[in-house]
Design a protein around this motif. Structure first.
Motif, short mmCIF file in Angstrom:
data_model
loop_
_atom_site.label_atom_id
_atom_site.label_comp_id
_atom_site.label_asym_id
_atom_site.label_seq_id
_atom_site.Cartn_x
_atom_site.Cartn_y
_atom_site.Cartn_z
N MET A 94 0.81 -1.22 0.00
CA MET A 94 0.00 0.00 0.00
C MET A 94 0.85 1.27 0.00
N LEU A 95 2.01 1.22 0.63
CA LEU A 95 2.78 2.45 0.79
C LEU A 95 3.39 2.96 -0.51
N GLY A 96 3.67 2.07 -1.45
CA GLY A 96 4.23 2.52 -2.73
C GLY A 96 3.32 3.54 -3.41
N PRO A 97 2.05 3.19 -3.68
CA PRO A 97 1.14 4.17 -4.28
C PRO A 97 0.89 5.39 -3.39
N ILE A 98 0.87 5.18 -2.07
CA ILE A 98 0.61 6.32 -1.18
C ILE A 98 1.75 7.34 -1.26
N ILE A 99 3.00 6.87 -1.29
CA ILE A 99 4.10 7.83 -1.40
C ILE A 99 4.16 8.45 -2.80
N SER A 100 3.81 7.68 -3.83
CA SER A 100 3.81 8.22 -5.18
C SER A 100 2.77 9.33 -5.34
N GLN A 114 8.51 5.57 6.68
CA GLN A 114 7.54 4.52 6.98
C GLN A 114 7.78 3.28 6.11
N ILE A 115 8.19 3.48 4.87
CA ILE A 115 8.54 2.33 4.04
C ILE A 115 9.71 1.57 4.66
N ALA A 116 10.70 2.31 5.17
CA ALA A 116 11.82 1.65 5.85
C ALA A 116 11.32 0.88 7.07
N ASP A 117 10.41 1.47 7.83
CA ASP A 117 9.85 0.78 9.00
C ASP A 117 9.12 -0.49 8.60
N GLU A 118 8.27 -0.40 7.59
CA GLU A 118 7.47 -1.57 7.19
C GLU A 118 8.37 -2.69 6.65
N THR A 119 9.45 -2.31 6.00
CA THR A 119 10.41 -3.32 5.54
C THR A 119 11.04 -4.03 6.72
N ASP A 224 7.15 2.43 16.49
CA ASP A 224 7.16 2.89 15.09
C ASP A 224 5.75 3.26 14.63
N GLU A 225 4.80 2.40 14.95
CA GLU A 225 3.43 2.63 14.47
C GLU A 225 2.80 3.85 15.12
N SER A 226 3.29 4.24 16.29
CA SER A 226 2.81 5.48 16.89
C SER A 226 3.11 6.67 15.97
N ARG A 227 4.27 6.65 15.34
CA ARG A 227 4.60 7.71 14.38
C ARG A 227 3.70 7.62 13.15
N HIS A 228 3.47 6.40 12.68
CA HIS A 228 2.65 6.23 11.47
C HIS A 228 1.23 6.74 11.70
N VAL A 229 0.66 6.38 12.85
CA VAL A 229 -0.69 6.83 13.17
C VAL A 229 -0.71 8.34 13.35
N GLY A 230 0.33 8.88 13.99
CA GLY A 230 0.41 10.33 14.15
C GLY A 230 0.42 11.04 12.79
N PHE A 231 1.15 10.49 11.82
CA PHE A 231 1.14 11.08 10.48
C PHE A 231 -0.25 10.99 9.86
#
Length: 315
Positions: A94-100, A114-119, A224-231
């Motif tokens: 999902m993150l590929g299209p979201i960042i694009s 976030q892509i680095a985190d998910e990897t 890590d996910e705390s940052r993702h949710v915050g974003f």
């Protein structure tokens, strides 16, 4: 550590993470979201909070999982790990299209982290699947095996995710479509399902002096996910202010009944407890981004009724 503070959660090393009070760890995403940090500030947190998925020791956990835990605990932990195997890998898709399709340069910089985190998370949950559960080390076969352990409603949510991502790939500069994808991924998948899944696992491990590697893994991912949710909260709050309230609500109306069905189909905790966790987190998120209270009440009531009806039809 004799005293816990939010600062310790932010700065804890991998060695310290199993010792943190787990109930407070699970509050961390709410604390970060409530601070209303901007993407640049979230990037700076990411820069300070690096850790290595290969440094977490899982050997003792593997022995205790198979030789010490009861079958009931093995089932709860096994289902939780399988769910995160699916969820973390799906996040990469999902993150590929979201960042694009990102509408803002600072958004793009944070989404790169976030892509680095998910990897990193994906590598770690693959380790958990292989080294703790004894699953096939091949990622394709591990994902297929995990899928058989997941709640049936996950399949429908996956189809919804695939459709929204496909629409975003076809219209990468469509801001409304980008917000729909962020709603589903950051608010629902990361912000509700992942947080509830972590709480279920934490509840299972709460009184155990075992599985420090698993505790460390999920605490590190939680931070890590705390940052993702915050974003996600920042991006969606901005979207509401810019007139996209209804686009966000449309996704919520499709996704929330599936979330509540996943809650019911899980065997890990009592249905009422599981559902209440999701509802409480969802309401907190909706308040933070500015969703109308009347819609909040409507959504919870209709989603609950729909989830109950669809589950009854499936029997």
């Amino acid at each position: 550590m004799s005293r816990w503070t939010p600062l310790l959660m932010d700065e804890a090393s991998l060695i310290e993470m199993p010792k943190l009070p787990l109930n407070e760890v699970m509050r961390h995403a709410h604390v970060v979201a409530a601070q209303r940090l901007k993407p640049k500030e979230l990037y700076e947190r990411w820069d300070r909070q690096q850790w290595s998925a290969v440094d977490i020791e899982l050997g003792p956990d593997r022995e205790n999982f198979h030789d010490v835990l009861t079958p009931g605990y093995r089932k709860i932990i096994g289902e939780s790990i399988a769910t995160f195997i699916i969820g973390e890998y799906t996040g990469l898709d999902m993150l590929g299209p979201i960042i694009s399709g990102s509408p803002d340069e600072q958004y793009s910089v944070f989404l790169g982290t976030q892509i680095a985190d998910e990897t990193r998370h994906t590598h770690l949950v693959f380790r958990l699947g292989e080294e703790i559960l004894g699953m096939d080390p091949d990622p394709k076969r591990m994902l297929a095996e995990s899928w058989t352990m997941a709640a049936p409603a996950h399949r429908e949510l996956s189809m919804l995710e695939a459709g929204i991502v496909r629409d975003l790939q076809q219209r990468p500069l469509d801001y409304a479509q980008w917000l729909r994808a962020v709603t589903l991924f950051h608010m629902i998948t990361e912000g509700v399902l992942a947080l509830v899944g972590q709480r279920v696992l934490v509840q299972a491990l709460r009184d155990m002096e075992l599985l420090d590697g698993v505790k460390t893994a999920f605490t590190a991912m939680c931070r890590d996910e705390s940052r993702h949710v915050g974003f996600g909260m920042h991006a969606l709050r901005t979207g509401v202010l810019e007139g996209h309230h209804d686009d966000i609500c449309e996704v919520l109306e499709s996704a929330v009944p599936l979330v509540l069905r996943i809650d019911q189909e899980s065997t890990a905790v009592a249905t009422k407890t599981f559902r209440q966790m999701s509802v409480d987190i969802l309401r907190r998120h909706m308040r933070l981004i500015g969703i109308d209270e009347s819609f909040q009440d409507h959504l919870i009531a209709t989603a609950s009724a729909k989830a109950d009806g669809e589950r009854a039809d499936a029997r």
